[in-house]
Write a protein that holds these residues in place. Structure first.
Motif, PDB file in Angstrom:
ATOM      1  N   ILE A   1    -116.632  16.604  48.250  1.00 45.69           N
ATOM      2  CA  ILE A   1    -117.927  16.662  48.602  1.00 45.69           C
ATOM      3  C   ILE A   1    -118.456  17.961  49.089  1.00 45.69           C
ATOM      4  N   GLU A   2    -117.948  17.996  50.416  1.00 46.19           N
ATOM      5  CA  GLU A   2    -118.305  19.101  51.216  1.00 46.19           C
ATOM      6  C   GLU A   2    -118.082  20.324  50.429  1.00 46.19           C
TER       7      GLU A   2
ATOM      8  N   ALA B   1    -125.842  24.159  49.918  1.00 49.54           N
ATOM      9  CA  ALA B   1    -126.390  23.053  50.630  1.00 49.54           C
ATOM     10  C   ALA B   1    -125.706  22.913  51.766  1.00 49.54           C
ATOM     11  N   HIS B   2    -126.260  22.250  52.704  1.00 46.88           N
ATOM     12  CA  HIS B   2    -125.553  21.870  53.988  1.00 46.88           C
ATOM     13  C   HIS B   2    -125.429  20.477  54.155  1.00 46.88           C
TER      14      HIS B   2
ATOM     15  N   ALA C   1    -129.304  12.568  49.145  1.00 50.63           N
ATOM     16  CA  ALA C   1    -127.875  11.829  49.590  1.00 50.63           C
ATOM     17  C   ALA C   1    -126.733  11.515  48.698  1.00 50.63           C
ATOM     18  N   ILE C   2    -125.598  11.248  48.939  1.00 48.07           N
ATOM     19  CA  ILE C   2    -124.553  10.849  48.248  1.00 48.07           C
ATOM     20  C   ILE C   2    -123.904   9.565  49.058  1.00 48.07           C
TER      21      ILE C   2
ATOM     22  N   TYR D   1    -114.920  10.925  39.920  1.00 44.79           N
ATOM     23  CA  TYR D   1    -115.742  12.094  39.126  1.00 44.79           C
ATOM     24  C   TYR D   1    -115.186  13.568  39.594  1.00 44.79           C
ATOM     25  N   SER D   2    -115.791  14.358  38.638  1.00 48.78           N
ATOM     26  CA  SER D   2    -115.282  15.754  39.027  1.00 48.78           C
ATOM     27  C   SER D   2    -116.215  16.439  40.053  1.00 48.78           C
ATOM     28  N   PRO D   3    -115.948  17.661  40.755  1.00 47.46           N
ATOM     29  CA  PRO D   3    -116.786  18.318  41.352  1.00 47.46           C
ATOM     30  C   PRO D   3    -117.970  18.904  40.716  1.00 47.46           C
ATOM     31  N   SER D   4    -117.787  18.932  39.180  1.00 47.59           N
ATOM     32  CA  SER D   4    -118.798  19.802  38.377  1.00 47.59           C
ATOM     33  C   SER D   4    -119.621  18.394  38.108  1.00 47.59           C
ATOM     34  N   ASP D   5    -119.139  17.435  38.002  1.00 48.07           N
ATOM     35  CA  ASP D   5    -120.220  16.210  37.720  1.00 48.07           C
ATOM     36  C   ASP D   5    -120.991  15.920  39.090  1.00 48.07           C
TER      37      ASP D   5
END
Length: 125
Positions: free
Chosen positions: A20-21, A29-30, A53-54, A103-107
């Motif tokens: 995620i980071e 994004a921060h 938020a995630i 899930y993928s980073p692109s998703d």
């Protein structure tokens, strides 16, 4: 679109936090947090300046539904990340955006950009 935006991350699995980071940093994004415990997540959701938020559904100390309630009250868009199907989410949050693990980073990037696009009017007011 995500450049300089503040995104709260509520997740207690470090390997997922790293993905995620990395994704957020690539988007410009921060990261706010990450929060791996419910008490920290509640404080950040209430007090931090955030644009989106995630939220992992299950975290140390309980689940993230109280965090989602605060974010909804503040008008901050969020996405649930969970291995559970829709029926497992509390009814009041079943209509919220969701990413199914794994899930993928692109998703994740696509969903986050959708959230920030939806929340852009709230930020400019």
């Amino acid at each position: 679109m995500a450049e300089g935006r503040q995104v709260l991350v509520v997740e207690d699995e470090m390997t997922i936090v790293l993905v995620i980071e990395d994704t957020l940093l690539e988007l410009g994004a921060h990261v706010v947090g990450p929060a791996s415990r419910l008490d920290v997540a509640l404080r950040l959701a209430s007090e931090a300046s955030i644009d989106a938020a995630i939220l992992d559904v299950n975290i140390r100390g309980g689940n993230s539904y109280p965090v989602a309630d605060i974010l909804a009250e503040r008008g901050i868009p969020f996405v649930f990340c969970s291995g559970y199907s829709d029926w497992a989410l509390e009814e009041r949050h079943r209509d919220r955006p969701r990413l199914t693990k794994p899930y993928s980073p692109s998703d994740l990037a696509e969903r986050l950009l959708q959230l920030l696009g939806a929340g852009s009017n709230e930020r400019s007011q």
